[in-house]
Each structure stands twice: as structure tokens, then as C-alpha cells.
Design a protein around this motif. Structure first.
Motif, PDB file in Angstrom:
ATOM      1  N   ASN A   1      -3.210  12.945   4.218  1.00  0.00           N
ATOM      2  CA  ASN A   1      -3.949  11.992   5.025  1.00  0.00           C
ATOM      3  C   ASN A   1      -5.113  12.727   5.655  1.00  0.00           C
TER       4      ASN A   1
ATOM      5  N   VAL B   1      -5.425   5.378   2.229  1.00  0.00           N
ATOM      6  CA  VAL B   1      -4.401   6.002   1.378  1.00  0.00           C
ATOM      7  C   VAL B   1      -4.760   7.466   1.173  1.00  0.00           C
TER       8      VAL B   1
ATOM      9  N   LYS C   1       0.833  -1.205   0.000  1.00  0.00           N
ATOM     10  CA  LYS C   1       0.000   0.000   0.000  1.00  0.00           C
ATOM     11  C   LYS C   1       0.866   1.252   0.000  1.00  0.00           C
TER      12      LYS C   1
ATOM     13  N   ALA D   1     -10.059   5.097  -1.516  1.00  0.00           N
ATOM     14  CA  ALA D   1      -8.998   5.759  -0.747  1.00  0.00           C
ATOM     15  C   ALA D   1      -9.330   5.774   0.736  1.00  0.00           C
TER      16      ALA D   1
ATOM     17  N   THR E   1       5.832  -1.045   2.605  1.00  0.00           N
ATOM     18  CA  THR E   1       5.511   0.351   2.331  1.00  0.00           C
ATOM     19  C   THR E   1       6.443   1.238   3.111  1.00  0.00           C
TER      20      THR E   1
ATOM     21  N   TRP F   1      -5.083  10.777  -0.770  1.00  0.00           N
ATOM     22  CA  TRP F   1      -5.215  11.089  -2.212  1.00  0.00           C
ATOM     23  C   TRP F   1      -5.152  12.595  -2.380  1.00  0.00           C
TER      24      TRP F   1
END
Length: 396
Positions: A380, A288, A262, A283, A367, A290
Motif C-alpha cells: 500500500n 489497491v 476490491k 491502482a 473484501t 500493486w
């Protein structure tokens, strides 16, 4: 011109004897000269003193020298007219000009070098360079295979094959063979103040997404989803289809996360597929961040934009796709070649795969958050100042 055996003082002395009353015939017989010579002397030096005769001789010599210099200057000007239009900078061009003046105008080498402004040692120089036929043929073969590569990347490929050659020699042969890549014109871009983006420090720290369009030989259009790791410059995916919705993009991202891990954040533009509820839900569920670039600012997504330029220049503009399966096969082969064979200038001429392997402890399943080197992702929902709050998931 034959030099006279009589000096000016002697000539004036002979004329003085005749003026003193000695018959001309006797003077001529005494000094062994003809009557014509005597009267020629009298016409030239009659009534002169020795100093005046010397000054006259000096003036004649100077006049002769000036005439010779004028004749040489006129000849030099006439010779230089034959060389008009030639930019004589390189030694080889000067050697050709000197040879032309020597054969066409009968000049000596010294004079021709003076007219052209060349050094005689450079004109007489004979090259002792060895034959580079093998290197030249291999460079031509690589340039034919990689038609959009410049001499710098071709030099890296030659060094990989074991050729011990420096970059300047490759550049010289590259220009002599006229292998230069023709630049394609690009569109005008906005000019303004640009804030430099923070560079990702680890693999999987930030991905970039974008779309590229092309068409098949039958005229049908299709689109390509490009995914790039901004740190390693690896091309993670090239997905081709006639249409790519937000749900399809989410499925492809799920496949990448399962295979690679991820990412911390993803950067994209404001296209309808990438601002849909499907992408916002994905997302949010995947955790995650974006980030959407500002409208009309593609430079904020510069990594994938640069990659798209290389993709179009080296592949899409070079290959005709017969069908969608053919396009997918060619794109996958090119993606592997881009990651594993193609040297990247911003990575010290390493390949993206080799650069990614240089990270200690990095594998395809880790990651940046798991490595612990990056404590805060690019974007975030929990961070202050995030432009993507959780309420956007339900936006229409």
C-alpha cells in the motif's frame, strides 16, 4: 544300485577262507556266489582289514554324495541361465520362474522354489480378488476425458461418484492400464536463496496476474490474461484477445471489482502492459496496492505461474482453437470446470469454489479489509517500505 546282501566283514571273512586253503569253487558253492563275484571281491578287498574296508565304504558313499551334489549344482546353474535378465522380486514373477523350471527342466516344486528363492506357499497361492471390471472401465473413461489428470485426482472423482475404493487400488489399476501422464520437459530455472512469501489468509486479499500466449489453427497469435485469487485458488478471469493493452487490463479489473469486490493487493511481473501509466493510475484511483516481483524471479509470483502450467498442460496443449470466439468459449468453460469441478491438491482435494464457500461470512462482494481480519495489505502506498510510491503514476 542294488544293495549287496553281504557286509564288508562277511566279504573279508569269505576271502580269508580261500586264503586259508579252501578251494575257490568250494567257497563259492558254500556261500552261494559265482566265481566272478568272488574275484571281484578279491580285487577290491584283498589284503584289507575290516576297519580298512569300512573306511573304503565310507569314502565311496561320500564320493557318491559329492557327485550327486555337483550334478544338482550344474543343473541348477543351467536352469538359472534361462532366467537371466528377469528381475525376480514380485511373487507373480517368481511363480512364473518356478513353473518354467518345473516344465522346462523337470524339477520338482520344492527344488525349483529353492533355486528361485521363493516360498512354496506364495507359489501355490491362488488370488481370490473380486472382479473390478466396472471400476476399471470407469477409470479408463475418466482418464480419457481428463487426459492430464493423475491417479490421485481420478481417485477423488471416483469417490465423488460413489465408488468405495482406496487410492492404492486406483493406482494399481491406473498402472496396469498404462494411463500414466507423460511428463513434458520444462525449462531450466535459476537456483538460489528464496524467501518464502506470506500466504494470503482470506479471499480477495491478494490477486495474481500474468499473460499466456497461444495461436489459432490459422497461425495467428493471441494472448490470455489470467487472474487468480491466491487464497482460494479460484480463476477469476481468462481474457483472450490478439492484443491486451494496459487500458484493456484496467477495464477487465474494473469488471472483476464490480462483480467480486476490491482486492487488497495485486501481484504481477514487470511486463510493459502492467507497468504502464494506465495500470498505475487505476491502482492509485482504486486504492489497491500493486506489487511487482523482482526481474527474472517468476517464483515470487508462484500461484499464477502454477495455474498457467495447469492451463497449458490441461487445455492449451490439448485443444486446437479455430477462431478467437471459439477460444473464448472454450476458456470460459474450462474456467468454470476448474473452479467448480476440478479437485485441487493444495486445498485438500476440494474445488476452489467449495473452498471459497467454506469461509464464514464470505461472499463475492466482500473484501478482506471489510472482514477486518487483515489490518495491513500486502503493498500500500501509505505503508513504509513500499516500492510503488505515488510519484510512479506519472512515470513514463
Amino acid at each position: 544300485m542294488r544293495r549287496s546282501r553281504f557286509t564288508e566283514e562277511q566279504i573279508i571273512g569269505v576271502l580269508r577262507e580261500q586264503e586259508a586253503g579252501t578251494p575257490t569253487a568250494e567257497v563259492c558253492r558254500k556261500h552261494g556266489i559265482s566265481g566272478a563275484t568272488f574275484y571281484k571281491w578279491k580285487a577290491k578287498f584283498g589284503g584289507m582289514e575290516v576297519s580298512e574296508a569300512r573306511r573304503l565304504k565310507t569314502l565311496e558313499d561320500e564320493n557318491t554324495r559329492l557327485k550327486r551334489m555337483l550334478a544338482e549344482a550344474m543343473l541348477d546353474n543351467a536352469a538359472l541361465k534361462d532366467l537371466l535378465g528377469k528381475k525376480m522380486v514380485a511373487p507373480a514373477v517368481k511363480r512364473e520362474a518356478v513353473a518354467h523350471l518345473m516344465t522346462g527342466h523337470g524339477m520338482s516344486e520344492r527344488r525349483a522354489c529353492r533355486v528361485v528363492g521363493a516360498d512354496r506357499t506364495s507359489v501355490r497361492y491362488e488370488a481370490t480378488r473380486g472382479s473390478d471390471l466396472e471400476l476399471r472401465e470407469r477409470l479408463k473413461a475418466l482418464a480419457e476425458l481428463r487426459r492430464r489428470f493423475g491417479y490421485r485426482r481420478l481417485h477423488v472423482l471416483l469417490r465423488r461418484e460413489g465408488h468405495v475404493v482406496n487410492r492404492k487400488r486406483v493406482e494399481r489399476i491406473y498402472r496396469e492400464e498404462k494411463l500414466s501422464v507423460r511428463r513434458r520437459g520444462g525449462r531450466k530455472r535459476a537456483i538460489g536463496t528464496r524467501r518464502p512469501a506470506d500466504l494470503p489468509l482470506l479471499p480477495n486479499q491478494r490477486w495474481s496476474l500474468d499473460f499466456v500466449s497461444d495461436q489459432l489453427t490459422d497461425g495467428r497469435r493471441f494472448r490470455i490474461l489470467t487472474v487468480v485469487d491466491d487464497c482460494t485458488r479460484e480463476c477469476l478471469a481468462l481474457v483472450a484477445d490478439t492484443s491486451l493493452s494496459g487500458l484493456r487490463v484496467a477495464r477487465e479489473l474494473d469488471s472483476l471489482v464490480q462483480a467480486r469486490g476490491k482486492p487488497v493487493g495485486i501481484v504481477s511481473d514487470n511486463g510493459t502492459e502492467l507497468t504502464s501509466n494506465a495500470i498505475l493510475s487505476w491502482a492509485d484511483q482504486a486504492g489497491v496496492g500493486w506489487h511487482y516481483i523482482a526481474p527474472g524471479k517468476p517464483q515470487q509470483n508462484g500461484f499464477v505461474e502454477s495455474f498457467n502450467g495447469r492451463l497449458r498442460d490441461e487445455l492449451l496443449n490439448e485443444v486446437l482453437f479455430r477462431s478467437l470466439p471459439h477460444a473464448r468459449a472454450v476458456l470460459e468453460a474450462w474456467r468454470r470446470d476448474y473452479n467448480e469441478e476440478r479437485p485441487h491438491s493444495r486445498l485438500g482435494w476440494m474445488t476452489p469454489k467449495a473452498y471459497a464457500g467454506a469461509f464464514c461470512g464470505h461472499t463475492g462482494q466482500h473484501t478482506a479489509q471489510e472482514n477486518g481480519s487483515v489490518c495491513r495489505p500486502l503493498v500500500n502506498h501509505n505503508n513504509k517500505g513500499s516500492d510503488q510510491p505515488r510519484t510512479l503514476v506519472m512515470a513514463g
